[in-house]
Scaffold this active site. Structure first.
Site, PDB file in Angstrom:
ATOM      1  N   LYS A  13      16.330  41.735  21.557  1.00 58.19           N
ATOM      2  CA  LYS A  13      17.270  41.795  20.539  1.00 58.19           C
ATOM      3  C   LYS A  13      18.440  42.162  20.013  1.00 58.19           C
ATOM      4  CE  LYS A  13      15.182  45.338  21.833  1.00 58.19           C
ATOM      5  NZ  LYS A  13      14.617  44.722  23.373  1.00 58.19           N
ATOM      6  N   ARG A  86      11.102  53.771  18.647  1.00 57.25           N
ATOM      7  CA  ARG A  86      10.598  52.705  19.863  1.00 57.25           C
ATOM      8  C   ARG A  86       9.218  53.507  20.070  1.00 57.25           C
ATOM      9  NH1 ARG A  86      14.007  50.327  24.380  1.00 57.25           N
ATOM     10  NH2 ARG A  86      15.550  50.404  23.799  1.00 57.25           N
ATOM     11  N   ARG A 125      20.215  37.803  33.573  1.00 54.05           N
ATOM     12  CA  ARG A 125      20.798  38.129  31.912  1.00 54.05           C
ATOM     13  C   ARG A 125      22.560  38.244  33.511  1.00 54.05           C
ATOM     14  NH1 ARG A 125      19.727  42.610  27.998  1.00 54.05           N
ATOM     15  NH2 ARG A 125      18.477  44.013  29.781  1.00 54.05           N
ATOM     16  N   ARG A 158      22.976  44.010  34.916  1.00 55.04           N
ATOM     17  CA  ARG A 158      23.311  45.778  33.742  1.00 55.04           C
ATOM     18  C   ARG A 158      22.418  46.799  35.208  1.00 55.04           C
ATOM     19  NH1 ARG A 158      20.826  45.539  27.873  1.00 55.04           N
ATOM     20  NH2 ARG A 158      19.615  47.193  28.683  1.00 55.04           N
ATOM     21  N   ARG A 170      10.393  49.114  32.404  1.00 49.91           N
ATOM     22  CA  ARG A 170      10.427  49.228  31.165  1.00 49.91           C
ATOM     23  C   ARG A 170       9.468  48.631  30.354  1.00 49.91           C
ATOM     24  NH1 ARG A 170      16.268  46.156  32.125  1.00 49.91           N
ATOM     25  NH2 ARG A 170      16.320  45.992  29.910  1.00 49.91           N
TER      26      ARG A 170
HETATM   27  P1  AP5 Z   1      18.774  40.458  24.648  1.00 52.08           P
HETATM   28  O1  AP5 Z   1      19.002  39.663  23.507  1.00 52.08           O
HETATM   29  O2  AP5 Z   1      19.845  41.516  25.918  1.00 52.08           O
HETATM   30  O3  AP5 Z   1      17.591  41.600  24.711  1.00 52.08           O
HETATM   31  P2  AP5 Z   1      17.597  42.205  24.563  1.00 52.08           P
HETATM   32  O4  AP5 Z   1      15.667  42.570  23.970  1.00 52.08           O
HETATM   33  O5  AP5 Z   1      18.452  43.114  23.913  1.00 52.08           O
HETATM   34  O6  AP5 Z   1      16.979  43.317  26.061  1.00 52.08           O
HETATM   35  P3  AP5 Z   1      17.352  44.939  26.544  1.00 52.08           P
HETATM   36  O7  AP5 Z   1      17.197  44.899  27.865  1.00 52.08           O
HETATM   37  O8  AP5 Z   1      18.573  44.750  25.775  1.00 52.08           O
HETATM   38  O9  AP5 Z   1      16.375  46.022  25.770  1.00 52.08           O
HETATM   39  P4  AP5 Z   1      15.558  46.692  26.177  1.00 52.08           P
HETATM   40  O10 AP5 Z   1      15.000  47.439  24.864  1.00 52.08           O
HETATM   41  O11 AP5 Z   1      15.361  47.195  27.727  1.00 52.08           O
HETATM   42  O12 AP5 Z   1      16.990  47.686  26.310  1.00 52.08           O
HETATM   43  P5  AP5 Z   1      17.898  47.976  25.792  1.00 52.08           P
HETATM   44  O13 AP5 Z   1      19.713  48.086  25.583  1.00 52.08           O
HETATM   45  O14 AP5 Z   1      18.180  48.460  23.972  1.00 52.08           O
HETATM   46  O15 AP5 Z   1      18.609  38.789  26.086  1.00 52.08           O
HETATM   47  C1  AP5 Z   1      17.990  39.290  27.494  1.00 52.08           C
HETATM   48  C2  AP5 Z   1      18.576  37.397  27.977  1.00 52.08           C
HETATM   49  O16 AP5 Z   1      18.190  37.098  27.192  1.00 52.08           O
HETATM   50  C3  AP5 Z   1      20.327  37.677  28.266  1.00 52.08           C
HETATM   51  O17 AP5 Z   1      20.757  37.330  29.144  1.00 52.08           O
HETATM   52  C4  AP5 Z   1      20.349  36.389  26.953  1.00 52.08           C
HETATM   53  O18 AP5 Z   1      21.455  35.642  26.807  1.00 52.08           O
HETATM   54  C5  AP5 Z   1      18.229  35.561  27.305  1.00 52.08           C
HETATM   55  N1  AP5 Z   1      17.918  35.222  25.704  1.00 52.08           N
HETATM   56  C6  AP5 Z   1      18.332  35.790  24.440  1.00 52.08           C
HETATM   57  N2  AP5 Z   1      17.020  35.051  23.680  1.00 52.08           N
HETATM   58  C7  AP5 Z   1      16.598  34.374  24.563  1.00 52.08           C
HETATM   59  C8  AP5 Z   1      16.181  32.714  24.139  1.00 52.08           C
HETATM   60  N3  AP5 Z   1      16.026  32.449  23.048  1.00 52.08           N
HETATM   61  N4  AP5 Z   1      16.026  31.307  25.156  1.00 52.08           N
HETATM   62  C9  AP5 Z   1      16.642  32.712  25.792  1.00 52.08           C
HETATM   63  N5  AP5 Z   1      17.500  32.705  26.483  1.00 52.08           N
HETATM   64  C10 AP5 Z   1      17.389  34.192  26.159  1.00 52.08           C
HETATM   65  O19 AP5 Z   1      17.714  50.259  25.999  1.00 52.08           O
HETATM   66  C11 AP5 Z   1      18.086  50.854  27.864  1.00 52.08           C
HETATM   67  C12 AP5 Z   1      17.452  51.677  27.343  1.00 52.08           C
HETATM   68  O20 AP5 Z   1      18.435  52.939  27.129  1.00 52.08           O
HETATM   69  C13 AP5 Z   1      16.011  52.002  27.665  1.00 52.08           C
HETATM   70  O21 AP5 Z   1      15.322  51.793  28.491  1.00 52.08           O
HETATM   71  C14 AP5 Z   1      15.704  52.871  26.959  1.00 52.08           C
HETATM   72  O22 AP5 Z   1      15.923  53.981  28.272  1.00 52.08           O
HETATM   73  C15 AP5 Z   1      16.712  53.881  26.503  1.00 52.08           C
HETATM   74  N6  AP5 Z   1      16.789  53.667  25.033  1.00 52.08           N
HETATM   75  C16 AP5 Z   1      17.227  53.050  24.291  1.00 52.08           C
HETATM   76  N7  AP5 Z   1      16.727  53.132  23.171  1.00 52.08           N
HETATM   77  C17 AP5 Z   1      15.959  54.072  23.331  1.00 52.08           C
HETATM   78  C18 AP5 Z   1      15.109  54.696  22.194  1.00 52.08           C
HETATM   79  N8  AP5 Z   1      14.627  54.210  21.078  1.00 52.08           N
HETATM   80  N9  AP5 Z   1      14.097  55.388  22.804  1.00 52.08           N
HETATM   81  C19 AP5 Z   1      14.606  56.400  24.319  1.00 52.08           C
HETATM   82  N10 AP5 Z   1      15.013  55.380  24.857  1.00 52.08           N
HETATM   83  C20 AP5 Z   1      16.164  54.821  24.665  1.00 52.08           C
HETATM   84 MG    MG Z   2      19.941  44.871  23.994  1.00 51.59          MG
END
Ligand code: AP5
Ligand code: MG
Length: 220
Positions: A13, A86, A125, A158, A170
């Protein structure tokens, strides 16, 4: 044009949002990034959020909704929402806010990817603690091992990627609370399904194809 990008942890994402921001000139609103900044600054919101995100659980809806509403009501440009909504409560809340600010979501991008692939991506990552650039030791490594290309800061993991049990929690949280929203957006008719098992460049190409060139977009 306004977008939502959704998909499981590690689907890409954040990575694809960076591409969409450049290509379609959108503002990136990532609730995960917002919360991590609050946690780093030890604000009241950050302290509340940390206990949830450290366990791989979602931050309560009312807290998250407040954060997003305060950003969206000030926004002056088109945007991409990464990681919000979400839950069904967040979907309802967002619809109310959008009505108020007279905006709509044009596409909901759903990055579909296998569980095996996301576990591997999260375990490999690394991020820069200063400029927040994301790397991957397999698919997008830094030029010099373990150092950020931009500011040469040592890269870190992270906290929510640090062990497999957290990653599994997660994924379970996502399956229970967020995956069901896919059917809702599909019914609304603006869901765009992307095969995110492919490499980053192929995912970019799929995105360009499904979004096209919306009116008023001056993309390169
Ligand atoms: P990356 O692009 O970082 O993936 P991502 O989908 O952004 O993953 P996140 O871990 O950020 O998602 P998440 O939903 O768990 O966490 P968030 O920060 O939103 O890519 C991942 C890796 O893969 C990288 O190393 C990248 O280089 C690699 N990659 C990417 N594309 C690739 C490809 N095509 N091929 C190979 N490699 C690839 O949220 C964190 C926490 O915050 C949540 O757990 C929750 O506690 C809280 N939170 C956030 N939003 C809310 C909400 N709306 N409601 C409640 N709690 C929330
Ligand atoms: Mg992210």
């Amino acid at each position: 044009m306004n977008l939502i990008i959704m998909g499981p942890p590690g689907a890409g994402k954040g990575t694809q949002s960076e591409f969409l921001v450049r290509h379609y000139h959108l503002l990136h609103l990532s609730t995960g990034d917002l919360l991590r900044a609050e946690i780093q600054q030890k604000t009241e919101l950050g302290l509340k959020a940390q206990s949830y995100s450290d366990q791989g659980k979602y931050v309560p809806d009312d807290l998250m909704n407040q954060v997003v509403a305060s950003k969206l009501t000030k926004i002056k440009t088109n945007f991409i929402l990464d990681g919000y909504p979400r839950t069904s409560d967040q979907v309802k809340f967002l619809e109310t806010v959008l009505k108020k600010i007279k905006q709509k979501i044009d596409f909901v991008i759903y990055l579909e990817v296998s569980k095996e692939a996301v576990i591997k991506r999260l375990q490999t990552r690394l991020i820069c603690p200063v400029c927040k650039t994301t790397y991957n030791t397999i698919s997008s490594p830094p030029k010099v091992d373990n150092l950020c290309d931009n500011d040469q800061t040592p890269l870190i993991q992270r906290t929510d990627d640090s062990d497999q049990a957290k990653i599994i929690t997660r994924l379970k949280t996502y399956q229970q609370s967020t995956q069901p929203l896919v059917a809702y957006f599909k019914k609304q008719g603006n869901l765009k399904l992307i095969d995110a098992n492919q490499d980053q460049a192929s995912v970019h190409e799929q995105l360009k194809k499904v979004i096209g060139t919306p009116k008023g977009t001056n993309n390169d």
